[in-house]
Write a protein that holds these residues in place. Sequence first.
Motif, PDB file in Angstrom:
ATOM      1  N   GLN A 407       0.854  -1.193   0.000  1.00 20.31           N
ATOM      2  CA  GLN A 407       0.000   0.000   0.000  1.00 20.31           C
ATOM      3  C   GLN A 407       0.889   1.244   0.000  1.00 20.31           C
ATOM      4  OE1 GLN A 407      -2.579   0.846   3.399  1.00 20.31           O
ATOM      5  NE2 GLN A 407      -4.102   1.752   2.001  1.00 20.31           N
ATOM      6  N   GLU A 420       3.725   0.299   2.520  1.00 22.66           N
ATOM      7  CA  GLU A 420       3.680  -0.616   3.662  1.00 22.66           C
ATOM      8  C   GLU A 420       3.408  -2.016   3.114  1.00 22.66           C
ATOM      9  OE1 GLU A 420       0.755   0.142   6.723  1.00 22.66           O
ATOM     10  OE2 GLU A 420       1.484  -1.529   7.941  1.00 22.66           O
ATOM     11  N   LEU A 423       0.514  -8.361   4.759  1.00 21.33           N
ATOM     12  CA  LEU A 423       0.482  -9.802   4.525  1.00 21.33           C
ATOM     13  C   LEU A 423      -0.930 -10.279   4.146  1.00 21.33           C
ATOM     14  CD1 LEU A 423       2.203 -12.372   4.770  1.00 21.33           C
ATOM     15  CD2 LEU A 423       1.596 -12.446   7.193  1.00 21.33           C
ATOM     16  N   ARG A 424      -0.998 -11.229   3.236  1.00 18.51           N
ATOM     17  CA  ARG A 424      -2.277 -11.855   2.880  1.00 18.51           C
ATOM     18  C   ARG A 424      -2.104 -13.370   2.893  1.00 18.51           C
ATOM     19  NH1 ARG A 424      -3.483  -7.601   3.928  1.00 18.51           N
ATOM     20  NH2 ARG A 424      -4.526  -5.977   2.729  1.00 18.51           N
ATOM     21  N   ASP A 436      -6.016  -9.424  10.000  1.00 18.32           N
ATOM     22  CA  ASP A 436      -6.638  -9.250  11.315  1.00 18.32           C
ATOM     23  C   ASP A 436      -7.170 -10.566  11.855  1.00 18.32           C
ATOM     24  OD1 ASP A 436      -6.132  -6.615  11.439  1.00 18.32           O
ATOM     25  OD2 ASP A 436      -8.020  -6.007  10.478  1.00 18.32           O
ATOM     26  N   ASN A 480       5.669  -4.607   9.043  1.00 20.61           N
ATOM     27  CA  ASN A 480       5.106  -4.752  10.393  1.00 20.61           C
ATOM     28  C   ASN A 480       5.852  -5.838  11.156  1.00 20.61           C
ATOM     29  OD1 ASN A 480       2.567  -3.008  10.422  1.00 20.61           O
ATOM     30  ND2 ASN A 480       2.374  -4.146   8.499  1.00 20.61           N
ATOM     31  N   ASP A 542       3.659   2.263  15.136  1.00 19.79           N
ATOM     32  CA  ASP A 542       2.390   2.033  14.434  1.00 19.79           C
ATOM     33  C   ASP A 542       1.196   2.315  15.357  1.00 19.79           C
ATOM     34  OD1 ASP A 542       0.765   1.280  12.384  1.00 19.79           O
ATOM     35  OD2 ASP A 542       1.307  -0.835  12.390  1.00 19.79           O
ATOM     36  N   ARG A 566      -5.500   5.039  12.399  1.00 17.86           N
ATOM     37  CA  ARG A 566      -6.545   5.471  11.470  1.00 17.86           C
ATOM     38  C   ARG A 566      -7.873   5.788  12.158  1.00 17.86           C
ATOM     39  NH1 ARG A 566      -5.832   0.098  10.019  1.00 17.86           N
ATOM     40  NH2 ARG A 566      -7.677  -1.218  10.210  1.00 17.86           N
ATOM     41  N   GLU A 602      -8.905   8.656   3.649  1.00 13.36           N
ATOM     42  CA  GLU A 602      -9.850   8.256   2.604  1.00 13.36           C
ATOM     43  C   GLU A 602     -10.415   9.453   1.838  1.00 13.36           C
ATOM     44  OE1 GLU A 602     -12.790   5.686   4.346  1.00 13.36           O
ATOM     45  OE2 GLU A 602     -11.331   4.154   4.894  1.00 13.36           O
ATOM     46  N   TYR A 621      -6.813   4.666   1.503  1.00 12.76           N
ATOM     47  CA  TYR A 621      -7.532   4.270   0.290  1.00 12.76           C
ATOM     48  C   TYR A 621      -7.637   5.419  -0.717  1.00 12.76           C
ATOM     49  CZ  TYR A 621      -9.046   0.051   2.825  1.00 12.76           C
ATOM     50  OH  TYR A 621      -9.086  -1.122   3.501  1.00 12.76           O
ATOM     51  N   PRO A 626      -4.254  -1.474  -0.644  1.00 14.09           N
ATOM     52  CA  PRO A 626      -3.104  -2.385  -0.758  1.00 14.09           C
ATOM     53  C   PRO A 626      -3.255  -3.204  -2.041  1.00 14.09           C
ATOM     54  CG  PRO A 626      -4.068  -2.498   1.440  1.00 14.09           C
ATOM     55  CD  PRO A 626      -5.000  -1.695   0.608  1.00 14.09           C
TER      56      PRO A 626
END
Length: 659
Positions: A407, A420, A423-424, A436, A480, A542, A566, A602, A621, A626
């Motif tokens: 992102q 940044e 992870l997915r 999350d 992170n 963070d 955020r 945003e 966004y 991301p």
Amino acid sequence: MNTVAESSALRAEIVDMLYANNRRSLMAAIVVMVALLLVQQPLINHTILGVWTGVFLTAYGARAFLTRQYEKDQQHALHSGRWLQWFRVSTGFCGVAWGLAGILLFPETDTAHQAFLIFALVGVSGAAIIIYSIDTLTSNLFSGGIVVFMIPRFIMHGSSVSLALAVLFIVYVIYVTLAGRSLALSLRENISLRIASNLDNQKVHQLAYYDFLTGLPNRRLLADRLNQAFARCARNQSYGAVLSLDLNNFKGLNDSKGHQAGDELLQQVAMRLQECLRKKDTIARMGGDEFIAVLDELSTDKAEAAAAAQVAAGKMMSVFSQPFQLQNTRYRTAPSIGICLFLGDHCSQADVLMRADIAMYQAKKSDNLNSIQMYDEATHPAIEMRATLENELAFALQANQFMLYYQVQVDAQQQPIGAEVLLRWQHPTLGMIPPDQFIPIAEATGEIVAIGQWVLAQACQQLKCWSHSAATASLQLSVNVSAIQFSQPDFVQIVTETVQASGCDPRRLCLELTESLIVKNLDEVIEKIDALKALGISFSLDDFGIGQSSLLVLKRLPLDELKIDRSFIKDIVYNSYDAFIVQTIINMGKNLGHSVIAEGVEMQQQVTLLQDMGCHCFQGYLFSRPLPLPAFEGSLLSATQPLSKPSHLQQAQALPGKA
Ligand code: C2E
Ligand code: CA
Ligand code: CA
């Protein structure tokens, strides 16, 4: 005979054989009796005949009654000693009845009738000795009864024929007794062998299907019983229940008082639980301090079944109200119980057991000790999902299921300065799982250390890759780092090795830490950050603003960047309180000499306001979501102006040699 169990089983079999022959021998005896009466009656006084018939019928009537009682006794095997005594007594009487025939039905003058009498008695005693030979005393009592009464009568008669008959009779009885004895021996041996092998089978069965410590059914037998319960409930469309019971603080007992005390407690708990349930319910030990109860066919109505299961759980709970006696001390404990209802054909055994376990853990977690929890489908899918993810996570890295999204982060001119790394988890069946959902699990299982290491290595390789192209060479990557990963003793060494192995410029790498890490071991944290900063790596704090860090702590930390959480940015335009906090954070960061970046941006209004407040770096966004690597690189190419250096870090950290 090896054991008490074996010898009592042998006795029970012998007694059974003796009684089993009774009906047939009774029939035979009556036939012989009638023949004797018919043949001897012309020569014998009828009153005497009547007396003998009375004695005979009394003895055999008593025996028939005894046999009937024996057959009626469902547990005659358990009382075989008593039944054997009665059998011997009644057999003695029958022997006496036949012996009296030798006296009362003996014709003084008629040799042919004497021969007939002796012939009948020889037949009766021969048959009886063989039939009763399995129990020597019974056999002796019968033949003794005949011999004792009859032989003196024959001898007293004085004729050479009756004397010879008496001698022959005795020889015959001795011969048949001896023959019967060897027959009985081999019969006993056979029965013993069969009993021993039965008991061996039982022992094997016991070991395979029962828990060694408590004697309760084990996991294997439970599976079998559950199968049966499922089948019955499915057939009758009625609900059953599985109850999972776990003792509170059992490990504490084992640690403080030793395993022997733990074992004693488990045995006593098992005994009490077994007593409190219905006969048709199963209570099994799954190992450790975990017990499972299966309640069958509670009701066809779900609410009624649930109530019945609660009652049973309450009963199980109540057996803990009395203290346990462990090595002469009283010990109190309580369990947690989870309940899951089943209908039989709706879900698998594993599912039902898992749900009962989930409910049990819920019960354990609740503040109320002694608690019972019913599994509720509405509230538990998240827990099940977590269990699934936990299992799958262990193999995800190996199976190459992780990927990185990038992102973009932009400067005041909204030009990309870096990204940044996010992870997915691309799960083969569950699809894309957001961090999350799985990062907290990975942190709980410790898996995060390997995963975080993988992310870092990928990011370093990416930086190295980008260093070859002018368009990307100045981009910075933020990675992170979980608190657990950071607290590994070899964290500094591993990061150093990873950076060096990739050949990337450490000044392009930023590690994002969270405040949770900083709360503990501040000196150690500072030491690690300093060591990595010496390499050129920068550090960002963070989610800043939601934690508890004091200004004093913040001042000591050698950070480069604060990242405003955020949640403050979200309402900054409408909520003056949030705007005030953000302004304070920005001022604080500046005072401490850190750059400040806002995440979760945003809307353009947020950018304008943040710029006014003195924050000039953004992520959100509004600029980009991301993106997977190719899309991210594509979006960079479409950017109109050449990329600048990460200016937001320039204030905090001069980049030697790369101006
Ligand atoms: P984070 O570090 O605060 O990451 C930023 C999260 O905010 C990302 O969610 C990102 O997609 C989201 N986000 C970015 N811009 C916006 C926006 O304008 N609006 C909103 N509503 N959200 C925005 P993501 O990717 O789901 O990551 C969630 C969290 O997972 C991260 O929060 C981070 O704590 C953790 N995480 C992600 N990757 C890693 C990793 O590699 N290692 C570790 N330890 N944690 C990671
Ligand atoms: Ca982050
Ligand atoms: Ca964040």
